[in-house]
Design a protein around this motif. Structure first.
Motif, short mmCIF file in Angstrom:
data_model
loop_
_atom_site.label_atom_id
_atom_site.label_comp_id
_atom_site.label_asym_id
_atom_site.label_seq_id
_atom_site.Cartn_x
_atom_site.Cartn_y
_atom_site.Cartn_z
N UNK A 1 26.27 61.55 20.70
CA UNK A 1 26.12 60.41 19.79
C UNK A 1 24.66 60.30 19.37
N UNK A 2 24.29 59.19 18.76
CA UNK A 2 22.95 59.07 18.20
C UNK A 2 21.87 58.64 19.16
N UNK A 3 22.17 58.56 20.46
CA UNK A 3 21.17 58.14 21.43
C UNK A 3 19.96 59.09 21.40
N UNK A 4 18.78 58.53 21.21
CA UNK A 4 17.59 59.36 21.03
C UNK A 4 17.24 60.20 22.26
N UNK A 5 17.62 59.72 23.42
CA UNK A 5 17.26 60.44 24.65
C UNK A 5 17.83 61.85 24.68
#
Length: 291
Positions: A138-142
């Motif tokens: 998903x778009x989680x930056x981590x």
């Protein structure tokens, strides 16, 4: 000391993986709570060690990553008001990777939602794979830094970001905004656009909530100890990977991935615990002799 029989252990494990709480199992089986919790702890350690040992050189080609929320002892906003809250109280996240083809879950990680935990999770995943893979998150930056740390440039990585619209009515407790669409971003390598998806891992999130009482929303079955939360997850994935027949594949995920040639039973799961106990006893005996 009294010890549960193999059949009795298999019965209790079967109840655990079908979403029953500890107290419900006590009522149904007549076994003591301490006995069931001890089985939970031993099974969790044994299954974690077993899957860590056998999940190597896996033929996965397309992996999907996601993280699922739960809480330990109290929700994060209530920790300051909770009585005698342990250090690990509050939000707890389970990071999960699933193979889109075999539906195997080769790696998971329990922790917070920080970049450090993301790196630990992806690095553990990368060392279990045989060859280059395509990864979608998903778009989680981590994930960007974690993928770089775990795979370097030897990966085809893309992000799938959901776009939400405004909620046309007052937001309810579990009434998220309607999804208007998605955007994909190719971050590393050349991921195949046809396979940029997180559908399978999101469905696995539902399986987890249905199969583990600790993940069910709006109940008092939540985890009181982070260790037991982790043990419960290990038991779930042992059953999911080796025992539970996937409705589409018609075999267990571990069979589809070539990890095992036969479909396991709950009794086979108990034998893993017994082998782990025997190895632990032998180690303790050896340490005593050396001492």
């Amino acid at each position: 000391m009294n010890k549960l029989s193999t059949e009795r252990r298999a019965q209790i494990l079967g109840m655990m993986v079908e979403g029953n709480s500890i107290r419900a199992i006590v009522r149904m089986t007549g076994a003591s709570k301490n006995t069931i919790v001890k089985l939970l702890e031993d099974a969790g350690e044994a299954f974690s060690a077993y899957q860590d040992r056998v999940f190597h050189d896996l033929p996965c080609k397309r992996l999907q990553l996601d993280e699922i929320w739960a809480f330990c002892y109290a929700k994060q906003r209530n920790v300051m008001l909770a009585k005698a809250a342990p250090e690990e109280a509050g939000d707890i996240w389970t990071w999960v990777a699933i193979d889109a083809d075999t539906k195997l879950v080769p790696s998971w990680r329990i922790g917070d939602r920080s970049g450090e935990t993301a790196i630990e999770f992806v690095c553990d995943l990368s060392k279990r794979l045989r060859s280059r893979v395509q990864v979608t998150s998903d778009g989680l930056r981590s994930y960007i830094e974690a993928i770089e740390a775990g795979f370097g440039a030897e990966v085809d990585y893309a992000k799938l970001v959901k776009l939400y619209g405004e909620t046309p009515h007052p937001a309810g407790r579990y009434s998220p905004a309607q999804i208007q669409g998605t955007k994909t971003f190719c971050c590393t390598g050349r991921p195949d656009p046809r396979h940029i998806s997180t559908s399978y891992v999101e469905r696995q999130n539902l399986t987890m909530r249905m199969s583990m009482r600790r993940f069910t929303r709006l109940t008092n079955g939540f985890s009181k100890k982070a260790e037991n939360h982790a043990h419960s997850v290990a038991i779930h994935f042992m059953h999911y990977n080796f025992v539970r027949i996937h409705q589409t594949l018609r075999v267990a995920p571990a069979m589809a991935a070539g990890v095992t040639q036969t479909l396991w039973s709950l009794t086979d799961m108990v034998r893993v615990i017994e082998d782990w106990e025997a190895a632990r006893s032998a180690k303790v005996g050896g340490d005593l002799l050396v001492g």
